[in-house]
Structures are given as structure tokens and as C-alpha cells.
Design a protein around this motif. Structure first.
Motif, PDB file in Angstrom:
ATOM      1  N   MET A 164       0.830  -1.202   0.000  1.00 36.30           N
ATOM      2  CA  MET A 164       0.000   0.000   0.000  1.00 36.30           C
ATOM      3  C   MET A 164       0.871   1.263   0.000  1.00 36.30           C
ATOM      4  N   ALA A 165       1.903   1.246   0.843  1.00 40.95           N
ATOM      5  CA  ALA A 165       2.812   2.390   0.930  1.00 40.95           C
ATOM      6  C   ALA A 165       3.519   2.618  -0.402  1.00 40.95           C
ATOM      7  N   TYR A 166       3.823   1.495  -1.088  1.00 37.06           N
ATOM      8  CA  TYR A 166       4.503   1.610  -2.379  1.00 37.06           C
ATOM      9  C   TYR A 166       3.623   2.335  -3.397  1.00 37.06           C
ATOM     10  N   PHE A 167       2.338   1.931  -3.455  1.00 35.57           N
ATOM     11  CA  PHE A 167       1.423   2.538  -4.416  1.00 35.57           C
ATOM     12  C   PHE A 167       1.150   4.006  -4.080  1.00 35.57           C
ATOM     13  N   LEU A 168       1.096   4.323  -2.777  1.00 36.21           N
ATOM     14  CA  LEU A 168       0.900   5.712  -2.363  1.00 36.21           C
ATOM     15  C   LEU A 168       2.085   6.558  -2.779  1.00 36.21           C
ATOM     16  N   ARG A 169       3.298   6.031  -2.549  1.00 33.18           N
ATOM     17  CA  ARG A 169       4.505   6.762  -2.946  1.00 33.18           C
ATOM     18  C   ARG A 169       4.552   6.932  -4.454  1.00 33.18           C
ATOM     19  N   LYS A 170       4.154   5.902  -5.165  1.00 36.25           N
ATOM     20  CA  LYS A 170       4.153   5.973  -6.629  1.00 36.25           C
ATOM     21  C   LYS A 170       3.177   7.037  -7.116  1.00 36.25           C
ATOM     22  N   ALA A 171       1.993   7.089  -6.488  1.00 37.79           N
ATOM     23  CA  ALA A 171       0.983   8.077  -6.874  1.00 37.79           C
ATOM     24  C   ALA A 171       1.472   9.489  -6.593  1.00 37.79           C
ATOM     25  N   LEU A 172       2.107   9.697  -5.425  1.00 40.39           N
ATOM     26  CA  LEU A 172       2.629  11.020  -5.075  1.00 40.39           C
ATOM     27  C   LEU A 172       3.746  11.441  -6.012  1.00 40.39           C
ATOM     28  N   ASP A 173       4.628  10.495  -6.334  1.00 40.03           N
ATOM     29  CA  ASP A 173       5.727  10.813  -7.257  1.00 40.03           C
ATOM     30  C   ASP A 173       5.198  11.188  -8.637  1.00 40.03           C
ATOM     31  N   THR A 174       4.132  10.495  -9.051  1.00 39.64           N
ATOM     32  CA  THR A 174       3.532  10.806 -10.352  1.00 39.64           C
ATOM     33  C   THR A 174       2.867  12.175 -10.327  1.00 39.64           C
ATOM     34  N   PHE A 175       2.129  12.434  -9.215  1.00 43.44           N
ATOM     35  CA  PHE A 175       1.427  13.717  -9.107  1.00 43.44           C
ATOM     36  C   PHE A 175       2.410  14.882  -9.071  1.00 43.44           C
ATOM     37  N   TRP A 176       3.480  14.734  -8.296  1.00 40.40           N
ATOM     38  CA  TRP A 176       4.444  15.821  -8.132  1.00 40.40           C
ATOM     39  C   TRP A 176       5.614  15.726  -9.117  1.00 40.40           C
TER      40      TRP A 176
END
Length: 368
Positions: free
Chosen positions: A1-13
């Protein structure tokens, strides 16, 4: 879950979204240069606790300054008369606050009351939750004080800034622009105020445009946060000072009306109307948005955040147009009545009944 959250944040920013080509977040980090003081995103947490400090300041000012002043000039703190207890009518009221004529007829027959008695109960029931005139006076006094301070502070610090006189300076050397200390304070104080409004709006006088105002506050905060992170605080400071100008006179007009100074209210409201139209539907779209949408791409390489910022600015413009319509409607009605009869943000405790019955209450809107 943490991996996907980090991936989403990296994509957004992703810097390819928010920054000009060939620029990374490291390039505009606070420690990236000893000569240029870039904005620090960690400072964006400061306005949240400061918002509660501002709410405390508001409470103290209203209790120990605005309320005593209001009472001294004759503003009443009396509460509206309460509707007599009636379980049947109370149940119907809890289900719907707007009663049609047929519903009033049915309730009147059920309770062996006249339609006029049912209508009177409805008026009292809707009015008993309304705040006193003194409460509204204090709320407007606080806002008038803040907008006056914010506008004077903003004009004072921007007077010496080159981008006030030449808006194209907002894009000179972008995104490598130093954030001056005075602009830092201007942003932090402004964000604190709008965060406090997001909280106090749920406890203040309820108005018809509750959600429009909530969207306005959120859009303003999002614009300020993003402009801080991406280093477009120059254009952001111009938007802020432009918005504070007319609001001073709107709150002042309401204060005068609640104080009983109708002629003063009319004059201030006239000034407000002119300033609003000039700043919100004149300067804002034809100076600010024109520059960010037409001129900026000619001076700065195009990047996706361009569309994000301009979309948020256009949301504000749509809200401005909506409120301008309401203002002009108030002006039209006021000219017919001979005085300023309402407020562009009327109370949400309005109601209507079917006008086919000569004894029914005619459709109307109660101003604050």
C-alpha cells in the motif's frame, strides 16, 4: 500500500508537470542556492496552527471590542421570538423547510388551525435560528478589519516590487526567484485567514452561497499553496491584493446597515459595487488571467501546470461573475426601493409557499 501511495505522489508531483522543461525540484529547493531564497514547502504547515490563533483573536476582538461598540451605538442583541412547541409541525419542518400550499392546508386541517397560524408558526420557526443583529455586526467587523489590514499591508509591500508596475516581471528569471521576507509574511497571514474561514464558515451566519464561498476558500488556498511550491508567488501576491480591495467596502456597508446608518450604507455599497466590477470582472480577467494565459507562455516554456493554474483562476472568475449578477440585482432592486435593501449573500433561512392562496406568505427572500 505504501509503495502505491509513494508511486501516486511521485507521479502527481512530477517535475515535468509542475516545472518548466529541464528543471527539477532540486533546482528550486531552499538549499539549492546561496543567492536565491526559494520558497520552502515545509513552511506551508505554519498557517494551519496560525489559523486557530486567528480564530482566538477574532473571538477576543468580537467579545471585548466589536460587541461593546455595537451595543453602544444601539445594535440589539435580542434573539428572535421562538415558535410555540408543536410536535406535528416540528416533524414536518424537520423533513422539509419549504412548505407548499397544499402541505400547509393539510397541516391546518390536521391540527384544527388556520392556514395563517401555520404560516406564522413556520416564519417563527425559521427565524428562531437566525443570529442576532449584533452577532452579524461582529462577524462583519472582524472581516472588515482583516481585509483593511491585509490590503494596506499588501499594497505597502508590493509598492516597491517591480511586478506591481510591470506584470511581465512575474516571469523574469522564473522559477529562480527569491521569496522576500515581506511576501513570505503576506502569504502566511493570508493562508492562515483562509484556513480559519474554512473552519468558521460552519459556525458563522449561514448564507445561500455557502458552498460557493467554501469552493472559493478552497480554490484560494490551493492556488496559494501551489504558487508557493512552484515559485509563482509574484502573480499570487497580485491576486491577493486585488481581491482584498472591494471586500473592505462590502463588510463596511453591512456594518453600516446593521448600525442603522442607511445613507452611509448606500454610499459605501455604491463604492463597493464600482470597485468590485473594476477589480473582479475588469482587472482580474483582463490583467491577471490575460497575462497568465497569453503573455506567460511567450516568456516561459510551456508546461502542464500552466493549465492547472489557469483553470483555478477561471474558477474564481466564474464565482466573481455569479456574485456580480447578484450585486447588480441588489443595485437594481435598491434603485427601485430608494435604498440598499439586501446583501449579495442573503441568509439561507429563506422559504416560500404557493402564491395561489391569498392568505399565504408571498415568495420572498429575507435579507440578513
Amino acid at each position: 500500500m505504501a509503495y502505491f501511495l509513494r508511486k501516486a505522489l511521485d507521479t502527481f508531483w512530477s517535475p515535468t508537470v509542475w516545472l518548466p522543461p529541464n528543471t527539477t525540484w532540486a533546482d528550486i529547493a531552499p538549499e539549492s542556492s546561496t543567492e536565491i531564497q526559494h520558497a520552502d514547502h515545509r513552511h506551508l504547515w505554519y498557517p494551519i496552527p496560525l489559523a486557530f490563533v486567528m480564530l482566538l483573536l477574532r473571538y477576543l476582538l468580537e467579545k471585548y471590542w466589536f460587541a461593546p461598540v455595537g451595543l453602544s451605538i444601539g445594535i440589539k442583541n435580542s434573539r428572535p421570538k421562538k415558535a410555540p412547541p408543536n410536535p406535528v409541525l416540528e416533524k414536518a419542518y424537520s423533513q422539509s423547510k419549504k412548505w407548499k400550499h397544499k402541505q400547509i392546508q393539510g397541516l391546518a386541517k390536521q391540527l384544527d388551525m388556520t392556514e395563517r397560524q401555520v404560516e406564522r408558526w413556520l416564519r417563527l420557526r425559521k427565524g428562531q435560528n437566525k443570529p442576532s443583529t449584533l452577532t452579524k455586526f461582529c462577524e462583519n467587523s472582524w472581516r472588515c478589519l482583516y481585509y483593511t489590514f491585509s490590503f494596506i499591508f499588501g499594497i505597502t509591500i508590493l509598492w516597491s516590487k517591480s511586478w506591481l508596475w510591470d506584470i511581465n516581471e512575474c516571469w523574469k528569471d522564473f522559477p529562480h526567484q527569491s521569496l522576500p521576507n515581506d511576501i513570505w509574511w503576506y502569504y502566511i497571514i493570508s493562508m492562515s485567514f483562509y484556513w480559519s474561514l474554512c473552519v468558521s464558515q460552519f459556525f458563522d451566519v449561514k448564507r445561500k452561497d455557502f458552498w460557493q464561498m467554501f469552493i472559493h476558500h478552497i480554490a484560494t488556498i490551493v492556488l496559494m499553496v501551489l504558487s508557493w511550491i512552484v515559485n509563482v508567488f509574484r502573480i499570487g501576491s497580485l491576486v491577493l491584493v486585488l481581491h482584498d480591495c472591494a471586500d473592505i467596502f462590502l463588510e463596511g456597508a453591512k456594518m453600516a446597515k446593521y448600525s442603522g446608518y442607511q445613507k452611509v450604507c448606500d454610499v459605501i455599497f455604491a463604492i463597493f459595487t464600482v470597485l468590485w466590477i473594476i477589480t473582479r470582472v475588469g482587472i482580474f480577467p483582463f490583467w491577471i488571467i490575460y497575462n497568465t494565459s497569453i503573455k506567460a507562455p511567450q516568456m516561459v516554456p510551456m508546461f502542464p501546470a500552466y493549465y492547472i493554474f489557469n483553470s483555478l483562476l477561471c474558477i474564481l472568475l466564474v464565482l466573481h461573475i455569479f456574485w456580480t449578477y447578484l450585486i447588480l440585482k441588489i443595485v437594481y432592486n435598491s434603485l427601485n426601493a430608494g435604498q440598499m435593501e439586501g446583501d449579495i449573500r442573503s441568509s439561507s433561512e429563506d422559504y416560500s409557499v404557493d402564491s395561489n392562496n391569498s392568505n399565504s406568505v408571498q415568495n420572498h427572500t429575507k435579507s440578513e
